[in-house]
Design a protein around this motif. Structure first.
Motif, PDB file in Angstrom:
ATOM      1  N   SER A 142      12.207  13.197   8.817  1.00 50.42           N
ATOM      2  CA  SER A 142      13.173  14.100   9.431  1.00 50.42           C
ATOM      3  C   SER A 142      13.906  14.908   8.360  1.00 50.42           C
ATOM      4  O   SER A 142      13.879  14.577   7.171  1.00 50.42           O
ATOM      5  N   LYS A 182      22.117  22.129  11.138  1.00 46.74           N
ATOM      6  CA  LYS A 182      21.051  21.583  11.971  1.00 46.74           C
ATOM      7  C   LYS A 182      19.794  22.444  11.877  1.00 46.74           C
ATOM      8  O   LYS A 182      19.877  23.679  11.843  1.00 46.74           O
ATOM      9  N   LYS A 197      17.665  23.367  14.050  1.00 47.37           N
ATOM     10  CA  LYS A 197      17.565  24.362  15.117  1.00 47.37           C
ATOM     11  C   LYS A 197      18.358  25.618  14.766  1.00 47.37           C
ATOM     12  O   LYS A 197      17.913  26.738  15.020  1.00 47.37           O
ATOM     13  N   LYS A 225      16.364  27.705  12.300  1.00 41.53           N
ATOM     14  CA  LYS A 225      15.288  28.411  12.993  1.00 41.53           C
ATOM     15  C   LYS A 225      15.838  29.609  13.769  1.00 41.53           C
ATOM     16  O   LYS A 225      15.265  30.704  13.724  1.00 41.53           O
ATOM     17  N   ARG A 241      13.625  31.803  21.780  1.00 42.86           N
ATOM     18  CA  ARG A 241      12.395  31.079  22.114  1.00 42.86           C
ATOM     19  C   ARG A 241      12.702  30.117  23.246  1.00 42.86           C
ATOM     20  O   ARG A 241      13.829  29.670  23.402  1.00 42.86           O
ATOM     21  N   THR A 300      11.475  27.045  23.427  1.00 42.88           N
ATOM     22  CA  THR A 300      11.634  25.723  22.832  1.00 42.88           C
ATOM     23  C   THR A 300      11.746  25.858  21.320  1.00 42.88           C
ATOM     24  O   THR A 300      11.183  26.780  20.735  1.00 42.88           O
ATOM     25  N   TRP A 301      12.444  24.917  20.706  1.00 44.77           N
ATOM     26  CA  TRP A 301      12.652  24.964  19.258  1.00 44.77           C
ATOM     27  C   TRP A 301      11.983  23.787  18.548  1.00 44.77           C
ATOM     28  O   TRP A 301      12.314  23.455  17.423  1.00 44.77           O
ATOM     29  N   TYR A 302      11.020  23.135  19.204  1.00 48.70           N
ATOM     30  CA  TYR A 302      10.358  21.983  18.580  1.00 48.70           C
ATOM     31  C   TYR A 302       9.462  22.395  17.417  1.00 48.70           C
ATOM     32  O   TYR A 302       9.357  21.681  16.440  1.00 48.70           O
ATOM     33  N   GLY A 303       8.801  23.529  17.538  1.00 50.64           N
ATOM     34  CA  GLY A 303       7.920  23.985  16.465  1.00 50.64           C
ATOM     35  C   GLY A 303       8.693  24.461  15.253  1.00 50.64           C
ATOM     36  O   GLY A 303       9.897  24.707  15.307  1.00 50.64           O
ATOM     37  N   ASP A 304       7.992  24.590  14.145  1.00 46.35           N
ATOM     38  CA  ASP A 304       8.600  25.094  12.916  1.00 46.35           C
ATOM     39  C   ASP A 304       8.597  26.613  12.914  1.00 46.35           C
ATOM     40  O   ASP A 304       7.808  27.250  13.609  1.00 46.35           O
ATOM     41  N   SER A 347       2.747  25.042  18.073  1.00 47.42           N
ATOM     42  CA  SER A 347       3.993  25.585  18.633  1.00 47.42           C
ATOM     43  C   SER A 347       4.857  26.258  17.570  1.00 47.42           C
ATOM     44  O   SER A 347       6.014  26.581  17.826  1.00 47.42           O
ATOM     45  N   ASP A 348       4.290  26.493  16.383  1.00 45.94           N
ATOM     46  CA  ASP A 348       5.043  27.116  15.302  1.00 45.94           C
ATOM     47  C   ASP A 348       5.111  28.630  15.477  1.00 45.94           C
ATOM     48  O   ASP A 348       4.313  29.226  16.197  1.00 45.94           O
TER      49      ASP A 348
END
Length: 177
Positions: free
Chosen positions: A4, A30, A32, A35, A44, A46-50, A68-69
């Motif tokens: 992490s 953070k 997020k 990003k 976006r 979702t913010w899971y991707g890089d 998902s980047d």
């Protein structure tokens, strides 16, 4: 790297790369938020991707990431001299351009001169993207002329591997068969 953001901050401190004060200030920010600042004002789902920020300093780089980047290309462009960046290789590699804009350098309002071009691209729906892409800053009426600037990347945004062999292992085994 499999760890992490917070764990990485602690590991860098333990390796004497940063001090405790720097680690504390880094942890307050953070991922997020980082990003979001890179793609602002765009949103976006979702913010899971890089989010990968690519500049001219990344020429020759291998960009490995997930389906998902989001890739953000940020380069200087010289439109007042007729030079424009060509990003056609993105679609051939399986990327979709989601945003393309220009802004004056350093926020200065002026006519002519160098601008910052920012192009955002992401892999097609769940498929990922792979390939070698070359970007060239050329004059549209002289496409075969020597480019003012160029940038090449090897892109593999097909991870993570769900099950089985890694793509490179699979290709090696198939080439032998």
């Amino acid at each position: 790297m499999g760890s992490s953001y917070t764990a990485t901050c602690y590991a860098v401190e333990q390796a004497k790369g940063i001090d405790a004060r720097t680690r504390r200030s880094l942890i307050k920010v953070k991922p997020k938020a980082i990003k979001q600042s890179l793609v602002s004002p765009y949103k976006r789902g979702t913010w899971y991707g890089d989010v990968w920020l690519v500049t001219d300093r990344d020429d020759g780089m291998l960009l490995e990431g997930g389906r998902s980047d989001l890739m953000v290309l940020q380069v200087e462009e010289h439109p007042s001299s007729g030079y424009l960046w060509r990003f056609g290789d993105l679609t051939e590699a399986g990327l979709t351009v989601t945003a393309d804009d220009r802004a004056s350098r350093a926020g200065k309002e002026h006519i002519g001169g160098v601008v910052m071009r920012r192009v955002m691209a992401e892999p097609g729906a769940g498929e990922g993207a792979r390939g070698r892409v070359q970007f060239r800053e050329t004059r549209p009426w002289q496409p075969e002329a020597e480019p003012l600037s160029s940038l090449e990347l090897d892109i593999d945004l097909s991870g993570p591997v769900r099950t089985g062999l890694l793509p490179a292992q699979r290709e090696t085994l198939l080439s032998v068969a």
